[in-house]
Design an enzyme around this catalytic site. Sequence first.
Site, PDB file in Angstrom:
ATOM      1  N   HIS A   1     -68.721 -32.603 -88.971  1.00 17.14           N
ATOM      2  CA  HIS A   1     -70.080 -32.858 -88.491  1.00 17.14           C
ATOM      3  C   HIS A   1     -70.563 -34.124 -89.210  1.00 17.14           C
ATOM      4  CE1 HIS A   1     -74.443 -32.156 -88.167  1.00 17.14           C
ATOM      5  NE2 HIS A   1     -74.187 -31.246 -87.240  1.00 17.14           N
TER       6      HIS A   1
ATOM      7  N   ASP B   1     -68.187 -27.658 -96.341  1.00 20.12           N
ATOM      8  CA  ASP B   1     -69.366 -27.607 -95.477  1.00 20.12           C
ATOM      9  C   ASP B   1     -69.354 -26.250 -94.784  1.00 20.12           C
ATOM     10  OD1 ASP B   1     -71.033 -27.613 -93.281  1.00 20.12           O
ATOM     11  OD2 ASP B   1     -70.363 -29.556 -92.507  1.00 20.12           O
TER      12      ASP B   1
ATOM     13  N   GLN C   1     -71.287 -23.579 -90.629  1.00 19.24           N
ATOM     14  CA  GLN C   1     -70.846 -22.610 -89.627  1.00 19.24           C
ATOM     15  C   GLN C   1     -70.031 -21.488 -90.266  1.00 19.24           C
ATOM     16  OE1 GLN C   1     -71.904 -22.814 -86.579  1.00 19.24           O
ATOM     17  NE2 GLN C   1     -72.749 -24.876 -86.733  1.00 19.24           N
TER      18      GLN C   1
ATOM     19  N   LYS D   1     -79.039 -20.895 -89.792  1.00 19.68           N
ATOM     20  CA  LYS D   1     -77.927 -20.504 -88.918  1.00 19.68           C
ATOM     21  C   LYS D   1     -77.501 -19.061 -89.176  1.00 19.68           C
ATOM     22  CE  LYS D   1     -75.971 -25.163 -88.604  1.00 19.68           C
ATOM     23  NZ  LYS D   1     -76.467 -25.699 -87.339  1.00 19.68           N
TER      24      LYS D   1
ATOM     25  N   CYS E   1     -73.050 -33.693 -82.820  1.00 25.61           N
ATOM     26  CA  CYS E   1     -73.030 -34.402 -84.108  1.00 25.61           C
ATOM     27  C   CYS E   1     -71.618 -34.474 -84.673  1.00 25.61           C
ATOM     28  CB  CYS E   1     -73.972 -33.762 -85.119  1.00 25.61           C
ATOM     29  SG  CYS E   1     -75.680 -33.775 -84.593  1.00 25.61           S
TER      30      CYS E   1
END
Lengths: 429, 161
Positions: free
Chosen positions: A142, A220, A223, A246, A386
């Site tokens: 991303h 990261d 998600q 999220k 993104c």
Amino acid sequence: MDAPPPVKTSAQTRPRSLSSKLDVERLRRDFPALAQMVNGRPLAYLDNAATSQKPLRVLDALRNYYEHDNANVHRGLHELSRRATDAYEGARARVATWIGASSPAEVIWTRGTTESINLVAASWGSANLKEGDEILVSDMEHHSNLVPWQLIAARTGAKLRFLELDDEGRLILDALPEILDGGRVRIAALSHVSNALGTINPIAEISKLLHEAGVLFLVDGAQGAAHHGVNVRELGVDFYACSGHKMCGPTGIGVLWGRRELLEGMPPYQGGGEMIDRVERDYSTWAALPHKFEAGTPNIAGTVGLHAAVDYLDEIGADAILAHEQALVAYALDRLREVPRVRLFGPSDPGERAGVVSFTVPEAHPHDVSTILDSEGIAIRAGHHCAQLVMRRFGVPATARASFYFYNTRDEVDRLVQGLETVRSVFGD
Amino acid sequence: MSSIPEPQLSSLYQELILEHYKRPRNRGELEGGTVEVHMRNPSCGDEIRLQLRVEGDAIMDLRFVGEGCAISQASVSMMTTVVKGGRLDDAMGLAKRFTEMMRGDPEAARDRSLKDLRAFQGVSKFPVRVKCALLGFDALQEAVKRARGTEGSPAVPGATP
């Protein structure tokens, strides 16, 4: 009879079976936003990789905090400030336990994954990177796990190196030993789960390789944390970044977890109140962790909401959430394969992916697909997500993306597939 | 079009718009172009390259290449058919009128000078898609400014082509 083929074990987490044991109808009642009509049809919210909906538990926690406990933290001696501080630090301790941190001091509150990564890139990067050093990222990232590294590379003279993707959107890890043998990589920054493809990366496996080469590892987890149980010690990483919104929490609150000794060696990211120890005219000294990285009045209510979200997710269970999502992905992939000339992106094995399905149809651009689905009450995302490097890798300007959470149903997947029939009826010859 | 369930949807995807999307006019490379403009919509990724051959104050020819949604690509295609062979001033006037229509001005929507472009009126009801529809005329206005800059007519001091 032949024995069944051996199960591949490359994916980090594999569900026991592709079936769900969740009482989804009951869970859906916790989410007021899901119970509405959009364009005359019940909302089918399939844009969870962008942000999740919020359960009443979280909304109630926010309201309760503002109705009873609202005050600034760590600076008032009065009752409300004490309560606000307890709530704020209590949420930190809860998140620390939830992700397997050694101590709450390792949990830094941020605005979200993006700020968490920017913090590490700017702070760790400015103190540790120099010309000739390399930062390892991948074509899957991303922009929030790419652009911060480009910025610090430009300031320090370091260079970015890239892991590439195979045709199913998995990292080509065979290339890793050679990249590491060069001896110039100082830090690797990779996503836990691809937001554009759904690929789950084998973080623990990568972590081992990186650490053998003395390379730090930032993950990261935008998600990852929402859909996946995360234990940072088991994953063996050095930094983990994630966002509250999220995972059923409010927007504007996120987490940076870092190994204590690393965080202690890093300079502050922003200056201001709360992050200092002593201030003189021409210098200051810094507060201890975690407050060194928390300048200014923080998003106190956000931490309260995230605390409630973590409690809620824990009750459902991370394994059950991932199993439900993977069952839905398996069903969605099967159903979408029935759509003429559909193109699917990401791993073909649902066990290697989280609840994200990216696709294109030849008749219509993803934006038009999204508009038509929206007219039937189905919310998906369309665009480059993104992740322009992913789009370039697969030679498309954009994809349509349906992304699931534990409250989505097979019926919603059916409606998605039916909606693509409408797309063909509008755009077909 | 009877199979489209929502009346709203059929006002967005008019027959004429779909027709231009599937069979774009004036698409491809232009030989002997005098001005070229790239324009993109960063949030969606819609993208076009528009080339014009301007002689005096007339758009003798124009062509485009691009990719993006039906609304963006059809609007560029239809724009080229309406301004081709016309004067720069008229093209700029149409751009202004079209933009007004897309912003919801009902009077602009009745303006017959917009011709087929009035098919895009329904897009104004879909705010997130308005910028898709404006891509072609945004590029055209930029191209006309550059054409005037290079030819020195109402020259903008310091403007670069």
